[in-house]
Design a protein around this motif. Structure first.
Motif, PDB file in Angstrom:
ATOM      1  N   ILE B  34      -2.827 136.860 -44.564  1.00 45.79           N
ATOM      2  CA  ILE B  34      -3.323 136.339 -43.897  1.00 45.79           C
ATOM      3  C   ILE B  34      -2.152 135.887 -43.735  1.00 45.79           C
ATOM      4  O   ILE B  34      -0.567 135.122 -43.778  1.00 45.79           O
ATOM      5  CB  ILE B  34      -3.753 135.045 -45.426  1.00 45.79           C
ATOM      6  N   VAL B  35      -3.111 135.073 -42.213  1.00 48.99           N
ATOM      7  CA  VAL B  35      -1.719 133.692 -41.406  1.00 48.99           C
ATOM      8  C   VAL B  35      -2.466 133.210 -40.434  1.00 48.99           C
ATOM      9  O   VAL B  35      -3.139 133.323 -40.321  1.00 48.99           O
ATOM     10  CB  VAL B  35      -1.016 135.779 -40.061  1.00 48.99           C
ATOM     11  N   THR B  36      -1.602 131.876 -40.893  1.00 51.13           N
ATOM     12  CA  THR B  36      -2.170 130.973 -40.503  1.00 51.13           C
ATOM     13  C   THR B  36      -1.211 130.628 -39.524  1.00 51.13           C
ATOM     14  O   THR B  36      -0.254 130.673 -38.659  1.00 51.13           O
ATOM     15  CB  THR B  36      -1.780 129.270 -41.245  1.00 51.13           C
ATOM     16  N   ARG B  37      -1.930 129.494 -38.624  1.00 49.44           N
ATOM     17  CA  ARG B  37      -1.452 128.842 -37.111  1.00 49.44           C
ATOM     18  C   ARG B  37      -0.945 130.415 -36.115  1.00 49.44           C
ATOM     19  O   ARG B  37       0.002 129.627 -35.260  1.00 49.44           O
ATOM     20  CB  ARG B  37      -0.217 128.180 -37.651  1.00 49.44           C
ATOM     21  N   ILE B  38      -1.657 131.045 -36.048  1.00 54.06           N
ATOM     22  CA  ILE B  38      -1.641 132.127 -34.894  1.00 54.06           C
ATOM     23  C   ILE B  38      -2.848 131.963 -34.308  1.00 54.06           C
ATOM     24  O   ILE B  38      -3.814 131.898 -33.941  1.00 54.06           O
ATOM     25  CB  ILE B  38      -1.776 133.572 -36.059  1.00 54.06           C
ATOM     26  N   ASP B  39      -2.182 132.195 -32.733  1.00 52.23           N
ATOM     27  CA  ASP B  39      -3.198 131.866 -31.474  1.00 52.23           C
ATOM     28  C   ASP B  39      -3.232 133.632 -31.020  1.00 52.23           C
ATOM     29  O   ASP B  39      -2.932 134.749 -31.720  1.00 52.23           O
ATOM     30  CB  ASP B  39      -1.831 131.290 -30.547  1.00 52.23           C
ATOM     31  N   ALA B  40      -3.878 133.832 -29.414  1.00 56.87           N
ATOM     32  CA  ALA B  40      -4.065 134.672 -28.993  1.00 56.87           C
ATOM     33  C   ALA B  40      -3.286 135.705 -29.041  1.00 56.87           C
ATOM     34  O   ALA B  40      -3.197 136.774 -28.987  1.00 56.87           O
ATOM     35  CB  ALA B  40      -4.738 134.476 -28.157  1.00 56.87           C
ATOM     36  N   ALA B  41      -2.049 135.330 -28.598  1.00 57.58           N
ATOM     37  CA  ALA B  41      -0.413 136.180 -28.556  1.00 57.58           C
ATOM     38  C   ALA B  41      -0.606 136.517 -29.889  1.00 57.58           C
ATOM     39  O   ALA B  41      -0.001 137.771 -29.895  1.00 57.58           O
ATOM     40  CB  ALA B  41       0.328 135.433 -28.096  1.00 57.58           C
ATOM     41  N   GLY B  42      -0.287 135.946 -30.840  1.00 57.92           N
ATOM     42  CA  GLY B  42       0.369 136.452 -31.798  1.00 57.92           C
ATOM     43  C   GLY B  42      -0.754 137.256 -32.477  1.00 57.92           C
ATOM     44  O   GLY B  42      -0.409 138.761 -33.267  1.00 57.92           O
ATOM     45  N   ALA B  43      -2.251 137.157 -32.897  1.00 50.53           N
ATOM     46  CA  ALA B  43      -3.630 138.355 -32.837  1.00 50.53           C
ATOM     47  C   ALA B  43      -3.191 139.279 -32.309  1.00 50.53           C
ATOM     48  O   ALA B  43      -2.779 140.450 -33.234  1.00 50.53           O
ATOM     49  CB  ALA B  43      -4.642 136.713 -32.530  1.00 50.53           C
ATOM     50  N   GLY B  44      -2.929 139.582 -30.774  1.00 51.75           N
ATOM     51  CA  GLY B  44      -2.801 140.180 -30.176  1.00 51.75           C
ATOM     52  C   GLY B  44      -1.312 141.344 -31.132  1.00 51.75           C
ATOM     53  O   GLY B  44      -1.857 143.147 -31.202  1.00 51.75           O
ATOM     54  N   ALA B  45      -0.613 140.386 -30.700  1.00 50.00           N
ATOM     55  CA  ALA B  45       0.866 141.277 -32.058  1.00 50.00           C
ATOM     56  C   ALA B  45       0.527 142.247 -33.126  1.00 50.00           C
ATOM     57  O   ALA B  45       0.768 143.183 -33.286  1.00 50.00           O
ATOM     58  CB  ALA B  45       1.438 140.034 -31.726  1.00 50.00           C
ATOM     59  N   VAL B  46      -0.573 141.138 -34.006  1.00 49.03           N
ATOM     60  CA  VAL B  46      -0.518 142.208 -35.291  1.00 49.03           C
ATOM     61  C   VAL B  46      -1.821 143.049 -34.940  1.00 49.03           C
ATOM     62  O   VAL B  46      -1.561 143.651 -35.711  1.00 49.03           O
ATOM     63  CB  VAL B  46      -1.668 140.834 -36.295  1.00 49.03           C
ATOM     64  N   ARG B  47      -2.734 143.042 -34.149  1.00 50.12           N
ATOM     65  CA  ARG B  47      -3.978 144.027 -34.033  1.00 50.12           C
ATOM     66  C   ARG B  47      -2.858 145.520 -33.701  1.00 50.12           C
ATOM     67  O   ARG B  47      -3.148 146.696 -33.908  1.00 50.12           O
ATOM     68  CB  ARG B  47      -4.828 143.392 -32.801  1.00 50.12           C
ATOM     69  N   ARG B  48      -1.889 145.490 -32.753  1.00 55.68           N
ATOM     70  CA  ARG B  48      -1.181 146.607 -31.867  1.00 55.68           C
ATOM     71  C   ARG B  48      -0.655 147.169 -33.240  1.00 55.68           C
ATOM     72  O   ARG B  48      -0.527 148.383 -33.848  1.00 55.68           O
ATOM     73  CB  ARG B  48       0.155 145.795 -31.040  1.00 55.68           C
ATOM     74  N   GLN B  49       0.027 146.338 -34.076  1.00 54.43           N
ATOM     75  CA  GLN B  49       1.167 147.065 -34.608  1.00 54.43           C
ATOM     76  C   GLN B  49       0.366 147.395 -35.907  1.00 54.43           C
ATOM     77  O   GLN B  49       0.742 148.442 -36.578  1.00 54.43           O
ATOM     78  CB  GLN B  49       1.314 145.201 -35.719  1.00 54.43           C
ATOM     79  N   LEU B  50      -0.872 146.698 -36.607  1.00 56.26           N
ATOM     80  CA  LEU B  50      -1.630 147.297 -37.097  1.00 56.26           C
ATOM     81  C   LEU B  50      -2.405 148.588 -37.194  1.00 56.26           C
ATOM     82  O   LEU B  50      -2.469 149.906 -37.703  1.00 56.26           O
ATOM     83  CB  LEU B  50      -2.263 146.674 -37.976  1.00 56.26           C
ATOM     84  N   ALA B  51      -2.748 148.778 -35.770  1.00 58.07           N
ATOM     85  CA  ALA B  51      -2.773 150.806 -35.167  1.00 58.07           C
ATOM     86  C   ALA B  51      -1.837 150.839 -35.401  1.00 58.07           C
ATOM     87  O   ALA B  51      -2.446 152.647 -35.170  1.00 58.07           O
ATOM     88  CB  ALA B  51      -3.065 149.460 -33.319  1.00 58.07           C
ATOM     89  N   GLU B  52      -0.839 150.716 -35.073  1.00 58.83           N
ATOM     90  CA  GLU B  52      -0.382 151.810 -35.692  1.00 58.83           C
ATOM     91  C   GLU B  52       0.440 151.874 -37.211  1.00 58.83           C
ATOM     92  O   GLU B  52       0.095 153.140 -37.433  1.00 58.83           O
ATOM     93  CB  GLU B  52       1.655 151.401 -34.767  1.00 58.83           C
TER      94      GLU B  52
END
Ligand SMILES: Nc1ncnc2c1ncn2[C@@H]1O[C@H](COP(=O)(O)O)[C@@H](O)[C@H]1O
Ligand SMILES: Nc1ncnc2c1ncn2[C@@H]1O[C@H](COP(=O)(O)O)[C@@H](O)[C@H]1O
Ligand SMILES: Nc1ncnc2c1ncn2[C@@H]1O[C@H](COP(=O)(O)O)[C@@H](O)[C@H]1O
Ligand SMILES: Nc1ncnc2c1ncn2[C@@H]1O[C@H](COP(=O)(O)O)[C@@H](O)[C@H]1O
Ligand SMILES: [Mg+2]
Ligand SMILES: [Mg+2]
Ligand SMILES: [Mg+2]
Ligand SMILES: [Mg+2]
Ligand SMILES: [Mg+2]
Ligand SMILES: [Mg+2]
Ligand SMILES: [Mg+2]
Ligand SMILES: [Mg+2]
Lengths: 217, 217, 217, 217, 217, 217, 217, 217
Positions: B34-52
């Protein structure tokens, strides 16, 4: 006006006559009068007034926490099956803690006091954990830096209501540091205003009722 | 650290790499991030990291309220039998209200949104009363003068948690008037800090769990 | 100095002799003395002084709101054809509300008191709507969270002047929450300082005079 | 929600799409959209949206005071027979003063601007007295120490609404000194929050309507 | 310790014995004792002590401004050829204004009081202009919104020292609005703290000495 | 408006076009333009505008202190026979100190800079005493705890104007500690607002003129 | 609870009976009672109580600094080989300075008082340098602008603990300017709260113990 | 200026050229430059400047805590025999904690970092006790409610310096709650300003030196 929440008379800023009149009316119309922030003079005036208007009423006055509860003989206090814990760090927390305990009890909850568990002597806080865990909701009073609710909430799963107390002198004194510390707490709490024992106790009582209703009580 | 309360990553003040690492670790170790106060850039980084790291994880990102929840396929969100209502006065209350609703839901509560019931149009507030009464606990968000929780609490018996929102300019702006008004409320409330949707939602979720436990759930 | 606005003596911070002298001079030169924030001792001194200087003067002293008005027999209070409503939430609002009502009346307006309509019992507020709508301008006093003027202004088209009252303890106490809430109100209000009943009543009286002048009165 | 007071869209804190949607809806449903705190980008978005939804609408945008009013061809602005004066001390007061003037005009009042009459050049203030006296109600904007409404109110019988402006740096900067000075004014004023031109203009417009109604208009 | 600036005893926070001792020592060692914030009890103690230690000393006590100056027969007060004007708006400004006038006079300046020229009655302020212009430096005391020094400084070329007075209640009360208004003044002033008549008078006296020195006096 | 005090244009909050227009007008009408808080873009705009309107004007721009002075060839700066010292503790004090020095010089005073004499290296402060004593009036700039004016005023008989500087972070940062410390100074000072070099320099210049006038200059 | 740090009873906010009981218990269980903020009435009650419970106890009461220490005959105060200097600027600093000196001494340190070295008379401060340098740690008390610890710390290598004192009126009064100035100090200090002599003395005592332990004492 | 305390350059508010110049001078004259609050651009400028002036200098730059230390080859850092512990609750405390650790180390102390021991997970705090007890002095950083130094000081006898960190939003955010909580701590602490890692580290280093000197080091 909330159904089921007893009206209370705030004694401070009223003359003793006004307090006595309001208390007598409350006993006559609802069977119970709850007065907070009432001193010896106010309590005396209520006593005299009820001696006339409602001579069979029972009066309890807490000199320390400055509350008075008067009940008509026929009055039956609600009794709900849920536990409220009222926790303090030191003797100066007793005044608002006592106010909180009284109103939660008048709302029908089973109230337990857990005293002298301040963070300066952490061993005592940790010793209290099992008693803290037995409660359905906790009111945790603390003055000065107000760290106790933060520490307690880190030790239990129970909802914690922080009650800042107006102790401390200098910068952040009179409970302001305790209030802002509780609002900033790194463990999730909800909070009431400085010395607002009445508010904390009412909120705890309303939660207790929800829990009791779910228990089928 | 509270048992049963999911850890959340506070995105603000962290680099996108730090956020992505913490999120990936959380999914791997607890099945959920669960992540709060996360913007589009942060969400993108999480997406890429989890893709791996966790390519089968499900990701939900709320652009409006700036939270992200990622879950491993095997993760089962707790489900507790109790209702949390999240109430707002206007569109600017949506950000912290959304954060509160998310975390209460992640704690397992049944969350209902009751929007656009601000006190400037009192008829709409009054129309909402029956929906308000159905909840076990209410989080009421309000900015500017923050009067809504006071008015709502006068209409229902449910415990109300006031959530001040950082709207308003000038004196008392940025949610300070709303916070102090809720602390001074003439109907009993408990309160969290300005914009602290996370805290309000956690407190509501903890109360919901107590109620559900009492229900035998 | 404003033409048509009676000078008032602010009693607080003056000796009883100073008050009595200023009051006697005002009666002699303008036919009327208005004193605010005057206690029993001050009122006694005025009485004794006028017994000497202006034995035929009429004295009204409001013990609750701490004002005194003395008039020479020949004095004719202006009478203007416009209505000022003075609204309160509770008994603690009576002091500044009474000051506002007095000065608006001395400016010639028809003053109506609409009491005990606080937002904790919204039904009573709503019941008062037709009386509220009859006024040309409203002074709405409220302490603690000060929500009443916001709610009233949402119900009527009349201009509303918010009058914050110095009730409440802890953060935002002494009327500060009420003042900042009114300044942040989500319905348009103008506001005076905490406990500034004199200012609110004067502003309401000036508006009433404009309205009356337009009525041809 | 107040009958007769036009809803306005507060542009700040909204995306340009949200603003454009809300403006288009307002034009369609009420014949008029009022947007405050809207910049060039927002105004462009409204323009494009209305080009589609309401191509015959008229748009006025004030780049200085950041407001936009769009009206459908059939819309008839109310016209009430009463005068609102909007007074400023210097160029930096123009933004909130312009907002106040716009909304008072949209409420139907006859609005006059009286500019550059700051207290540092008292002769100009005194020269303006006859223009000031012609108004039914005055909005007086002032930043820094905010002395102008106090001085103006000492010169006229008209009700004065003080509008503090967020100028000034250091202690009491950003309009706080102006606000507290107006609340402490030794001539009776009512006040709105810092930069709250919208509130001041609405209150002045409501007073103007009462006066006009009394005039039989 | 500044050469030429007389030491003064601050009476508040000292016992009457301490004050009397310090005053007696000052008379013996420097020929003069200056005491500020001294009440009747303190003045009595000084009188008794000097009756013993320095029976020929002359004592002046200002009951209103609470200062006392005692001088040995041989003491010659400095006399410098420069004029300090001390200006007030109302009677409540008299206390710190009197303190300022006393210390400027003890520093040797020719002190003139210019009273009752508050901005609510601007005509009186303007009438005083020629007297204001005759001074070498002005101390201007004002409470509540504290506008007077701003207005005065706009009318004269003389350096103006603003002296905020602790009048006013509510937000910005106790001189805080006056202080921040003077710090924000749109005409250039320097300022001292709330009620700091002693500081204002000393600064005016030091400027007067520089001027007198330049005059060859 | 004060006779003899040059008007200055406050650059901040104005567009470069507005600044350039005002500067050109000032050069044309008074022979001199003084602009404060003007950056490179503003200075460029003034340069271009004057190249058209007043091609023979001389322009000085201080990049560090952000002021610009433009003078027509015929302009003769007043020259008064009195000395203003401008004192700083460190490099961060240079901005407001430079503003003060400029305006005092434009008022005609002989200005001396006395830099790097902060209290952390007391020996340097003491070394500067004779230079400090040569001045008729001192402006002493200091940030953080702002102790320098207090220490300087204890060493000299000259009037000292404290100029707090907006350095420092955390509690009391942005010059608030320096301002309140100077207002509380145990040696008598007068004070201006945080970063108000313009005000300090004007006040010093006005004192210098009085001294010079007394000198027969 | 800290091992080795004696518990102290904070007298303020307790009844004389409570103080006397706590003191008697402390003497009986630990051989020593330390009470702070105790007045003549409290000291009398302790005396009477010990006359009964511990008639051989020795009592020291400091009327000026309001502390009391009672010791059983067998009690041996720790004695550690390290020096604490307690420094003051003026007589009003004596109360918290005395509290600091007492508790440091009770912790076993060799305490030296260095008084009357305020920055208004810098020569005296400089004269004290060699005495200041002899100490292992310094507590420096100062009220008003609180500059003394900054100046002292610039003159010595010893760690300095700033102790702000609640003197001064107006803005930054009651020790707030002193506290924020010390927090902003341009020489490195650590700080305690306003009037917190107990805290400063305890911290100095703990440092002294570390030093003494290193000395092999 | 304190003998033995290295001068540090505060990077914030300086241009990169100014920083580079000051750093180069420091290396040349004292063998070492310490710069705080310096970003990548500043560090690059220092690197380039030293490549010219002092090509053999060693540079360490901490990207996280934003400090840079450059030393000439011949420079020998002092080494004193005493231990400073730097304690943090979470990752956001790393910035000021790193600054504190650096300066204590440059003063010669043996510095140990004890991280991630926040009060929300009390077990970890308690696990750290033996490491905490090994230190001669502790700097304890904490943001939000800032409870960690209070809890740590209750567990050890070592002197604790509280370092509040500017985390947290809403009321008491930006480290204000942490600061006021530490000032109110119910266990004795001394405190530095919010984010003042440099001050905390210097104070700890000075105490370490005293201890080491006592050890004969
Ligand atoms: N939006 C939020 N507001 C307040 N606390 C939060 C928020 N999001 C996360 N938290 C809390 O902050 C902790 C994370 O802090 P951090 O270690 O800085 O990521 C979590 O365990 C939560 O208790
Ligand atoms: N209760 C009050 N609150 C505020 N202003 C008042 C009040 N009573 C009187 N005044 C104003 O204070 C002025 C009198 O001030 P003074 O000269 O001190 O008696 C009157 O002319 C009124 O404008
Ligand atoms: N840096 C400054 N700080 C304070 N006041 C200034 C400053 N520069 C100019 N002023 C004043 O502000 C007035 C100009 O204001 P404006 O009309 O906004 O340009 C001038 O007449 C000066 O009295
Ligand atoms: N003057 C004082 N200022 C701050 N804290 C004090 C003072 N005197 C005693 N204490 C602390 O307060 C505790 C006693 O609190 P209490 O239980 O209310 O008596 C002691 O253990 C000390 O830590
Ligand atoms: Mg506590
Ligand atoms: Mg709202
Ligand atoms: Mg109310
Ligand atoms: Mg102005
Ligand atoms: Mg005034
Ligand atoms: Mg400094
Ligand atoms: Mg001092
Ligand atoms: Mg923490």
């Amino acid at each position: 006006a909330r159904s089921g929440v007893p009206e209370a008379v705030l004694g401070s800023g009223k003359t003793v006559e006004e307090i006595a009149d309001l208390a007598a009316t409350a006993v006559e119309t609802t069977g119970r009068a709850i007065v907070t922030r009432i001193d010896a003079a106010g309590a005396g005036a209520v006593r005299r007034q009820l001696a006339e208007n409602a001579p069979k009423a029972t009066i309890r006055w807490d000199e320390r926490s400055n509350w008075l509860v008067a009940t008509a003989p026929a009055f039956e206090r609600p009794d709900v099956d849920a536990r409220v814990g009222v926790v303090t760090a030191g003797t100066s927390d007793a005044v608002p803690a006592g106010e909180a305990a009284m109103i939660a009890a008048e709302l029908g909850a089973d109230v337990t006091r857990i005293d002298d568990v301040g963070v300066a002597s952490l061993a005592r806080t940790i010793d209290a954990v099992s008693r803290l865990r037995e409660q359905d909701v906790l009111v945790v009073a603390a003055g000065r830096e107000g760290a106790l609710p933060t520490v307690v909430a880190g030790l239990v799963d129970t909802p914690v209501i922080g009650l800042p107390v107006s102790t401390g002198y200098g910068h952040g004194g009179e409970g302001e540091a305790a209030l802002s510390g509780m609002l900033q707490s790194c463990t999730a709490l909800s909070v009431v205003n400085v010395d607002a024992g009445f508010t904390a106790g009412t909120q705890a009582g309303l939660i207790a009722r929800r829990v009791a209703a779910a228990r089928g009580g």
